[in-house]
Design a protein around this motif. Structure first.
Motif, PDB file in Angstrom:
ATOM      1  N   TYR A 419       0.845  -1.205   0.000  1.00 19.20           N
ATOM      2  CA  TYR A 419       0.000   0.000   0.000  1.00 19.20           C
ATOM      3  C   TYR A 419       0.874   1.247   0.000  1.00 19.20           C
ATOM      4  O   TYR A 419       0.622   2.212  -0.727  1.00 19.20           O
ATOM      5  CB  TYR A 419      -0.932   0.050   1.216  1.00 19.20           C
ATOM      6  CG  TYR A 419      -1.821  -1.153   1.372  1.00 19.20           C
ATOM      7  CD1 TYR A 419      -2.363  -1.794   0.260  1.00 19.20           C
ATOM      8  CD2 TYR A 419      -2.126  -1.665   2.626  1.00 19.20           C
ATOM      9  CE1 TYR A 419      -3.160  -2.919   0.406  1.00 19.20           C
ATOM     10  CE2 TYR A 419      -2.928  -2.780   2.785  1.00 19.20           C
ATOM     11  CZ  TYR A 419      -3.437  -3.412   1.668  1.00 19.20           C
ATOM     12  OH  TYR A 419      -4.212  -4.521   1.807  1.00 19.20           O
ATOM     13  N   ILE A 420       1.906   1.223   0.854  1.00 19.94           N
ATOM     14  CA  ILE A 420       2.783   2.392   0.945  1.00 19.94           C
ATOM     15  C   ILE A 420       3.461   2.636  -0.391  1.00 19.94           C
ATOM     16  O   ILE A 420       3.544   3.773  -0.867  1.00 19.94           O
ATOM     17  CB  ILE A 420       3.822   2.199   2.072  1.00 19.94           C
ATOM     18  CG1 ILE A 420       3.120   2.323   3.435  1.00 19.94           C
ATOM     19  CG2 ILE A 420       4.945   3.215   1.970  1.00 19.94           C
ATOM     20  CD1 ILE A 420       4.009   2.084   4.625  1.00 19.94           C
ATOM     21  N   ALA A 421       3.917   1.550  -1.042  1.00 18.93           N
ATOM     22  CA  ALA A 421       4.600   1.702  -2.323  1.00 18.93           C
ATOM     23  C   ALA A 421       3.652   2.267  -3.378  1.00 18.93           C
ATOM     24  O   ALA A 421       4.036   3.143  -4.163  1.00 18.93           O
ATOM     25  CB  ALA A 421       5.165   0.367  -2.775  1.00 18.93           C
ATOM     26  N   VAL A 422       2.404   1.796  -3.390  1.00 22.03           N
ATOM     27  CA  VAL A 422       1.439   2.288  -4.384  1.00 22.03           C
ATOM     28  C   VAL A 422       1.194   3.785  -4.169  1.00 22.03           C
ATOM     29  O   VAL A 422       1.227   4.582  -5.111  1.00 22.03           O
ATOM     30  CB  VAL A 422       0.125   1.485  -4.308  1.00 22.03           C
ATOM     31  CG1 VAL A 422      -0.951   2.147  -5.136  1.00 22.03           C
ATOM     32  CG2 VAL A 422       0.356   0.064  -4.802  1.00 22.03           C
ATOM     33  N   CYS A 423       0.986   4.186  -2.907  1.00 24.52           N
ATOM     34  CA  CYS A 423       0.796   5.616  -2.617  1.00 24.52           C
ATOM     35  C   CYS A 423       2.030   6.406  -3.049  1.00 24.52           C
ATOM     36  O   CYS A 423       1.923   7.483  -3.637  1.00 24.52           O
ATOM     37  CB  CYS A 423       0.566   5.845  -1.125  1.00 24.52           C
ATOM     38  SG  CYS A 423      -0.977   5.184  -0.544  1.00 24.52           S
ATOM     39  N   ALA A 424       3.217   5.841  -2.751  1.00 26.19           N
ATOM     40  CA  ALA A 424       4.455   6.542  -3.083  1.00 26.19           C
ATOM     41  C   ALA A 424       4.574   6.730  -4.585  1.00 26.19           C
ATOM     42  O   ALA A 424       4.997   7.794  -5.058  1.00 26.19           O
ATOM     43  CB  ALA A 424       5.655   5.769  -2.545  1.00 26.19           C
ATOM     44  N   VAL A 425       4.182   5.703  -5.363  1.00 27.66           N
ATOM     45  CA  VAL A 425       4.284   5.811  -6.820  1.00 27.66           C
ATOM     46  C   VAL A 425       3.377   6.934  -7.315  1.00 27.66           C
ATOM     47  O   VAL A 425       3.788   7.787  -8.113  1.00 27.66           O
ATOM     48  CB  VAL A 425       3.906   4.471  -7.480  1.00 27.66           C
ATOM     49  CG1 VAL A 425       3.701   4.649  -8.972  1.00 27.66           C
ATOM     50  CG2 VAL A 425       4.979   3.444  -7.222  1.00 27.66           C
ATOM     51  N   ILE A 426       2.135   6.966  -6.814  1.00 26.89           N
ATOM     52  CA  ILE A 426       1.194   8.006  -7.252  1.00 26.89           C
ATOM     53  C   ILE A 426       1.744   9.384  -6.902  1.00 26.89           C
ATOM     54  O   ILE A 426       1.776  10.295  -7.741  1.00 26.89           O
ATOM     55  CB  ILE A 426      -0.188   7.779  -6.605  1.00 26.89           C
ATOM     56  CG1 ILE A 426      -0.777   6.472  -7.146  1.00 26.89           C
ATOM     57  CG2 ILE A 426      -1.118   8.943  -6.873  1.00 26.89           C
ATOM     58  CD1 ILE A 426      -1.998   5.993  -6.414  1.00 26.89           C
ATOM     59  N   LEU A 427       2.226   9.519  -5.671  1.00 26.17           N
ATOM     60  CA  LEU A 427       2.748  10.822  -5.252  1.00 26.17           C
ATOM     61  C   LEU A 427       3.972  11.213  -6.080  1.00 26.17           C
ATOM     62  O   LEU A 427       4.137  12.374  -6.451  1.00 26.17           O
ATOM     63  CB  LEU A 427       3.097  10.793  -3.761  1.00 26.17           C
ATOM     64  CG  LEU A 427       1.888  10.794  -2.816  1.00 26.17           C
ATOM     65  CD1 LEU A 427       2.315  10.516  -1.389  1.00 26.17           C
ATOM     66  CD2 LEU A 427       1.171  12.132  -2.883  1.00 26.17           C
ATOM     67  N   ARG A 428       4.819  10.231  -6.383  1.00 29.11           N
ATOM     68  CA  ARG A 428       6.014  10.550  -7.156  1.00 29.11           C
ATOM     69  C   ARG A 428       5.661  10.977  -8.578  1.00 29.11           C
ATOM     70  O   ARG A 428       6.301  11.849  -9.139  1.00 29.11           O
ATOM     71  CB  ARG A 428       6.961   9.351  -7.194  1.00 29.11           C
ATOM     72  CG  ARG A 428       7.813   9.261  -5.959  1.00 29.11           C
ATOM     73  CD  ARG A 428       8.696   8.055  -5.991  1.00 29.11           C
ATOM     74  NE  ARG A 428       9.637   8.101  -7.118  1.00 29.11           N
ATOM     75  CZ  ARG A 428      10.605   7.193  -7.279  1.00 29.11           C
ATOM     76  NH1 ARG A 428      10.729   6.210  -6.416  1.00 29.11           N
ATOM     77  NH2 ARG A 428      11.426   7.289  -8.294  1.00 29.11           N
TER      78      ARG A 428
END
Lengths: 507, 325, 163
Positions: A419-428
Motif C-alpha cells: 500500500y505504501i509503495a502504491v501511494c508513493a508511486v502516485i505521489l512521485r
C-alpha cells in the motif's frame, strides 16, 4: 599514546587478526548489501563465533562486521535504491540518480572513498579527542536533542525542488503522522493502531524506506519500460579526475567532522548525521551546485557517505570512555565487551591498553581493507544493473519484500508495504518528493520524545528553549536555516509570479 | 548452451536444499526450538541463545534453533504459539516479568495461564543508580529529597510509564512515606540513553535492571545505591539491598520458558527435564558467569504458583499506585 | 485557459481529509491518570501534526499554481502513456505473495513470485526462468540458514510431513 599505538599495531598485525578484520569486513559487507539485515542483526548473529576468540580478536571481528554492514548498505542504496540500513538512506538521494545515469561504478567508487575517508578521519579524532568528547556528549540534554531534531527538520527545504516547498512540507507532515503510529514511548498508550496487534510496535523504518524507495522504484521501472534503458550503458568510467577530487575533498572533510560530532552524542546517531551533512552541504553550495542535488550530485553522495561512517566511529566514544551505548548496535558491542570481562570506561585504556588500542588500530585497517576489498569488486557489482529488466525488477521486488519479512516475519508488513509503495508511486508521478517522508518519520519520533522529556524536566515550563547555551545556539541555527533560503525564495517567487502575471495578461 | 549448464548446477543444489529444508522441520525429541518475541540482540534473545548454546555444548540437546518473532509488544509470538500449538512440540517461548505487567494492562489479551509454564531460569533484580558525584549516597537521601519536593528528584528509566522501572521506584518512595503519584518519571528510549540522562544531570536517579546497570556502572561514572534482591548478591556484594536500608521491597524480574498449551504431559515432563539438566551443566555455568546472571530456577507447578503470586503482588501494587484502574 | 483543478490541488484536498481523520483519531487516544497534569501528553503531538497538516493542505490548495509548469492536459497525456497494466499485475503478484507466503513456505512461494513477475514483465524463456528463480531463492535461503535465521516451513507441507 605512541606506545599505545605500538601495542595496538602489534596486536592487530598478526596473521590471525588481519584475517579476522578481513573476514569481518567481508561478512559485514555481504550482510549489509542485503536489504533488511542491518548491523544489529549481523553483529548479534556473529557473537557466538567471537566467544571462541580472545577478546582483542573478537572485538576486531565485530568492529569489522559493523563497518562492513554500513559500507555494504550504501551499495544497495546506490544500485537499487534500497537503503537497507537507516544510515544509508541519504546515500540513495544522489547515489541512485547517478546509477540511473549509467555512473553506478563511479558512484560506488565515490562511496568507497568517502566512507574510507570518513572512517579514517573519525578514527584519528577518536584517538586524539576521546576523553574531551566524552565530556561534550554529556553536555547534551533532552532539550538540546529536541532542538537538534528541529534543526534537522528545518532542512526539509534541502529535499525540495525549486518552488515545490509546500509539497515537501506536506510530505514531511505525512512522515510525522506515520511516526506516531504504534505504542507511545512515553506513556505507553497505543496510538492509531485501530486495534490491530500488527501495529502495536509501529511501522518499522525499514518497511517505510523499502516501500517508498526500493519497491516504489521497481514499480516506476515497470511503469516506464523505456526509461531505464540508459542504466545499461557500459560502466567503464570508474576513476575520478582531478576536478572531481577537488570538488568532493572539502565536502568529505566537513561531513566527517560533522558526522563524528553527531555520532558522539548518545541520542543522535548515523542517520541523523547523514541527513544533517546532506542538508548542510546543500545549504552552503552555490546555486548552480544546489540544482544538482537529488539529480546525481557528487557532493550530495559524498556528504552522507562520509558522515555516516564517521558517526559510527564516533559512537565508540561514549561506548569506550563512558560505557554508554548510544544505539542498538553499540549496546550489543557493550554486551560482548562485558562478556569478555572488559570494562569500558575512563580507565579502559589504562587498565587494558591492548584492547583499547587494538580496536582503534583495527579501525584503520578495517577501513583500508574495506577499500581494497571493494574497489576491485566495483565493476562487477555495477554490472548487476545490466541484468535484463525482466529479471532485475522481480529481484528488486524480492529483495525488498524479503528484507522486510525476514526482520518481522509478519505477512501483514508485506501488505502494508505494498500500500505504501502504491501511494508513493502516485505521489512521485505527481512530483511529490519522497525523502521528506523518511526525514519526518525518523526525526518525528525522537523529536516528540525529547520534547516531552524536556517539558517534564522543566516542570511544564517553556524556558528550556533558551535557558542553556547549547539549546539557544541550536535554536538560533534553526532560525537562520529556516529563514535565509525561505526569505530569499519568497522574494524571488513573488517577483517571478508578478512578472508572469504581467506576461500572461499581455498575451 | 553454456548459460544453461551454468544455471543447472545451482538449481540442482537448490532442489536438494529445498528438500533438506523441509525435512529439517520433521520433529525429533532431541531438538529444541526457541521462540523469541523480540529481534536479535535484546535481553530475551541473549537469554535464549545463551541457553541454547549451553544445551548444544553440553550435548543435552543435539539440535537447537532460534526464531525471532517480533510484534505486538511480544504478543504476536504468544498468539502464534497458542494458534499453532499442535506442531510446537519442541518449542520453548522465552518471556519475562513484563509479560505479567502487559497482560494486566491489557496490551495483549493472553496471560501466562494460556501457556504452559516450564521453568524460570534467571532473575534480574531492579536497582537504583545515581551519577558518581551525586549528593545521594543511600536510598534514604533520595527519599528525603523526594519528600522535600518531588520536583527535585526526576527519575529516569529505560521504559514507558507504568512499567516495572516506574512502579518499583514509586513503591519504594511510598514505603519511605511519600506519595507515589507525585513521582516525576522520565522515560528514555532504552537503558543506555537513560543512563546518559543521569550522567548529564538532567535527572537525578535511574531505575533499571541490575545486569544492564552493572555493565554501565562498572565504568565508574555511576553508583548503584540499592538493589531489590532479598540479600546481597554474590557477584556484586558491594551493593546494599533495599531491605537492609529499611525499605521492605523485594522484586525479581524473572526470565523463563513457556511451552504451547494442550500438549501431552509427557512432553512437558521432557521439557522440564531438558531445561533443568541444561541448567546444571558446566556450559551453562560458563554462559551465566559471562553474562552476570543470577540463577532463579522454579519448575513447572512451582513456577506457575510463583507467577500467580507475582501477578497478585504486581496487580495490588499497580492498583495502589493508581497505575491500574 | 486556466485550469483550477490541478493534481496538486486534488492531493491537497485528499490530504486535508487525511489530516481531519488523523485529528479525529488523535482525539480518541486514551489518556492515563498521570497525563492529566501534564502540559504535553500523548495527544499533544498528534494535535500539532494534524493542525499543521490542515494548514499546509489548505495552503497547497490556495497557492496559485504556475500556469506554464502545471499543464494538466500535458500531465494527463504523460500519465496515460505509462504501462499501467503490467504494473497492476506486478502489484497483484506482490499482494498474493504476501497472502500466501506462510501457507506455501518461503522457498516455494518466493520462487513462484520471481517466476510470475518475470512472466508479467514479458519474459518468455521459460526454462531459464524456472532455473533462475529456484536457484536464486534456494541460495538465498541457504545463506539465511547459515546465518542462523529460522525460516518456518509452509503450512501446506506440514500435513504430509507429520505422517
Amino acid at each position: 599514546m605512541f606506545e599505545g599505538i605500538i601495542v595496538g599495531l602489534s596486536t592487530v598485525l598478526t596473521i590471525q587478526n588481519l584475517l579476522l578484520v578481513f573476514a569481518g569486513c567481508l561478512a559485514g559487507t555481504l550482510i549489509g548489501m542485503l536489504p533488511g539485515l542491518g548491523p544489529i542483526s549481523a553483529i548479534a548473529l556473529m557473537i557466538p563465533i567471537t566467544y571462541a576468540l580472545d577478546p582483542a580478536s573478537g572485538m576486531i571481528l565485530l568492529a569489522g562486521v559493523y563497518y562492513g554492514a554500513i559500507f555494504g548498505g550504501s551499495t544497495s542504496s546506490i544500485l537499487i535504491n534500497a537503503p537497507g540500513v537507516a544510515g544509508t538512506v541519504a546515500t540513495a538521494f544522489d547515489g541512485y540518480p547517478m546509477a540511473k545515469q549509467g555512473k553506478a561504478g563511479k558512484a560506488l567508487t565515490i562511496a568507497a572513498y568517502a566512507s574510507f575517508a570518513g572512517g579514517t578521519l573519525a578514527a584519528v579524532f577518536l584517538v586524539l579527542l576521546a576523553p574531551f568528547l566524552a565530556e561534550l556528549s554529556l553536555g547534551f540534554r533532552s532539550a538540546d536533542y529536541f532542538m537538534l531534531m528541529v534543526l534537522g527538520l528545518s532542512l526539509v527545504s534541502a529535499f525540495a525542488a525549486e518552488g515545490e516547498h509546500l509539497k515537501a512540507l506536506l510530505m514531511t507532515i505525512l512522515g510525522l503522522m506515520l511516526a506516531t503510529v504504534g505504542t507511545d514511548l512515553t506513556a505507553g498508550v497505543q496510538r492509531f493502531t485501530f486495534g490491530r496487534m500488527d501495529l502495536i510496535d509501529g511501522i518499522s523504518f525499514l518497511l517505510l524506506a523499502m516501500g517508498t524507495f526500493a519497491l516504489a522504484e521497481a514499480f516506476m521501472m515497470v511503469l516506464k519500460p523505456n526509461d531505464d534503458a540508459h542504466s545499461r550503458l557500459p560502466t567503464t568510467n570508474l576513476g575520478l579526475d582531478r576536478e572531481e577530487v577537488k570538488e568532493i575533498a572539502p565536502v568529505v572533510g566537513r561531513s566527517s567532522v560533522l558526522g563524528f560530532l553527531v555520532g558522539v552524542l548518545p541520542g543522535a546517531g548515523a542517520t541523523i548525521a547523514s541527513f544533517l551533512a546532506y542538508g548542510m552541504e546543500r545549504g552552503i553550495a552555490s546555486s548552480a551546485d544546489k540544482a544538482k542535488f537529488g539529480k546525481g550530485s557528487l557532493k550530495g553522495l559524498a556528504a552522507p557517505e562520509s558522515a555516516n561512517n564517521a558517526a559510527c566511529t564516533g559512537s565508540f566514544v561514549p561506548l569506550l570512555t563512558l560505557g554508554i551505548p548510544g544505539s542498538g548496535t553499540t549496546a550489543i558491542l557493550l554486551g560482548s565487551l562485558i562478556a569478555y570481562g572488559i570494562q569500558p570506561g575512563p580507565r579502559l585504556y589504562i587498565d587494558q591498553p591492548e584492547i583499547f588500542w587494538s580496536v582503534i588500530v583495527s579501525m584503520y585497517f578495517g577501513n583500508m581493507i574495506l577499500l581494497f576489498l571493494n574497489l576491485p569488486l566495483i565493476p562487477y557489482i555495477a554490472k548487476l544493473l545490466t541484468i535484463p529488466r525482466t529479471f532485475l525488477i522481480p529481484l528488486i521486488g524480492f529483495f525488498s519484500l524479503t528484507g522486510v519479512y525476514l526482520v518481522s516475519f509478519n505477512p501483514f508488513d508485506l501488505q502494508l508495504m505494498l500500500y505504501i509503495a502504491v501511494c508513493a508511486v502516485i505521489l512521485r508521478l505527481l512530483t511529490f518528493p519522497m525523502a521528506p517522508v523518511l526525514l519526518g518519520f525518523i526525526l518525528g519520533g525522537m523529536l516528540e520524545d525529547n520534547l516531552r522529556r524536556a517539558i517534564t524536566l522543566s516542570d511544564g515550563d517553556a524556558s528550556f528553549l533558551w535557558e542553556r547555551p547549547t539549546t539557544l545556539c541550536l535554536l538560533i541555527l534553526t532560525v537562520i536555516a529556516l529563514l535565509s533560503p525561505l526569505l530569499r525564495k519568497i522574494v524571488k517567487s513573488v517577483l517571478s509570479v508578478l512578472n508572469d502575471k504581467r506576461n500572461v495578461s499581455r498575451l | 548452451m553454456k548459460p544453461i549448464a551454468l544455471t543447472l548446477i545451482p538449481s540442482l543444489f537448490a532442489l536438494i536444499a529445498l528438500f533438506s529444508a523441509d525435512i529439517q522441520s520433521a520433529e525429533r525429541l532431541d531438538k529444541i526450538h526457541f521462540l523469541i518475541p523480540a529481534g536479535p540482540g535484546g535481553g530475551w534473545d541473549g537469554t535464549a541463545r545463551g541457553m541454547g548454546e549451553a544445551m548444544r555444548k553440553s550435548e543435552t540437546v543435539s539440535q537447537v534453533s532460534f526464531e525471532n518473532l517480533t510484534g505486538g509488544g511480544g504478543g504476536r509470538a504468544i498468539a502464534k504459539l497458542i494458534e499453532t500449538a499442535p506442531r510446537q512440540q519442541n518449542t520453548l517461548l522465552i518471556n519475562s516479568t513484563p509479560m505479567v505487567v502487559r497482560s494486566l494492562q491489557g496490551i495483549f489479551p493472553q496471560s501466562f495461564r494460556d501457556l504452559q509454564p516450564i521453568a524460570s531460569v534467571i532473575a534480574d533484580y531492579s536497582c537504583f543508580v545515581v551519577a558518581k558525584d551525586s549528593p545521594i549516597q543511600t536510598f534514604a537521601d533520595a527519599a528525603a529529597i523526594f519528600l522535600d519536593d518531588p520536583r527535585n528528584l526526576k527519575a529516569a528509566g529505560g521504559s514507558v510509564k507504568g512499567s516495572t522501572d516506574h512502579f518499583i521506584l514509586a513503591r519504594a518512595l511510598e514505603l519511605a512515606g511519600g506519595s507515589p503519584r507525585k513521582l516525576i518519571y522520565v522515560p528514555y528510549d532504552g537503558g543506555g540513553k537513560a543512563m546518559a540522562g543521569i550522567l548529564t544531570g538532567e535527572s537525578q536517579i535511574l531505575s533499571t535492571g541490575l545486569s544492564e546497570a552493572l555493565d554501565m556502572a562498572r565504568a565508574g561514572e555511576a553508583r548503584i545505591i540499592a538493589v531489590t534482591a532479598p540479600q546481597r548478591l554474590k557477584d556484586a556484594p558491594q551493593i546494599p539491598t533495599l531491605i537492609e536500608q529499611g525499605y521492605d521491597l523485594e522484586f525479581a524480574n524473572w526470565r523463563g520458558f513457556f511451552a504451547a498449551p494442550g500438549l501431552s504431559n509427557e512432553t512437558y515432563e521432557n521439557m522440564m527435564l531438558t531445561v533443568s539438566e541444561a541448567l546444571n551443566t558446566e556450559a551453562f555455568e560458563e554462559v551465566r558467569k559471562r553474562n552476570g546472571w543470577t540463577l532463579l530456577h522454579h519448575e513447572g507447578p512451582e513456577f506457575y504458583s510463583f507467577l500467580e503470586q507475582q501477578e497478585a503482588e504486581i496487580s495490588v501494587l499497580m492498583r495502589q499506585l493508581g497505575f491500574l484502574r | 485557459m486556466t485550469v483550477y483543478i490541478t493534481y496538486s490541488r486534488v492531493i491537497g484536498v485528499l490530504f486535508l481529509c487525511l489530516s481531519c481523520c488523523y485529528l479525529y483519531f488523535g482525539h480518541q487516544i486514551p489518556l492515563d491518570f498521570w497525563s492529566e497534569g501534564e502540559v504535553f501528553n500523548a495527544r499533544s503531538m498528534p494535535y500539532l501534526i494534524g493542525i499543521s497538516g490542515i494548514f499546509v493542505a489548505i495552503a497547497l490548495i490556495l497557492v496559485p499554481t504556475h500556469p506554464t509548469t502545471t499543464n494538466v492536459h500535458q500531465q494527463w497525456r504523460e500519465l496515460k502513456q505509462l504501462s499501467w497494466l503490467p504494473t497492476m499485475g506486478f502489484a497483484l503478484i506482490i499482494a498474493l505473495y504476501g497472502l500466501s507466503l506462510e501457507y506455501l513456505g518461503f522457498i516455494f512461494c518466493s520462487s513462484l513470485f520471481l517466476f510470475c513477475s518475470s512472466a508479467i514483465l514479458g519474459e518468455r524463456r521459460w526454462l531459464l526462468m524456472v532455473v533462475l528463480s529456484v536457484s536464486i531463492v534456494s541460495a538465498f535461503a541457504l545463506m539465511i540458514g547459515w546465518l542462523g535465521i529460522y525460516l518456518a516451513p509452509g503450512d501446506l507441507w506440514m500435513g504430509w510431513l507429520d505422517v
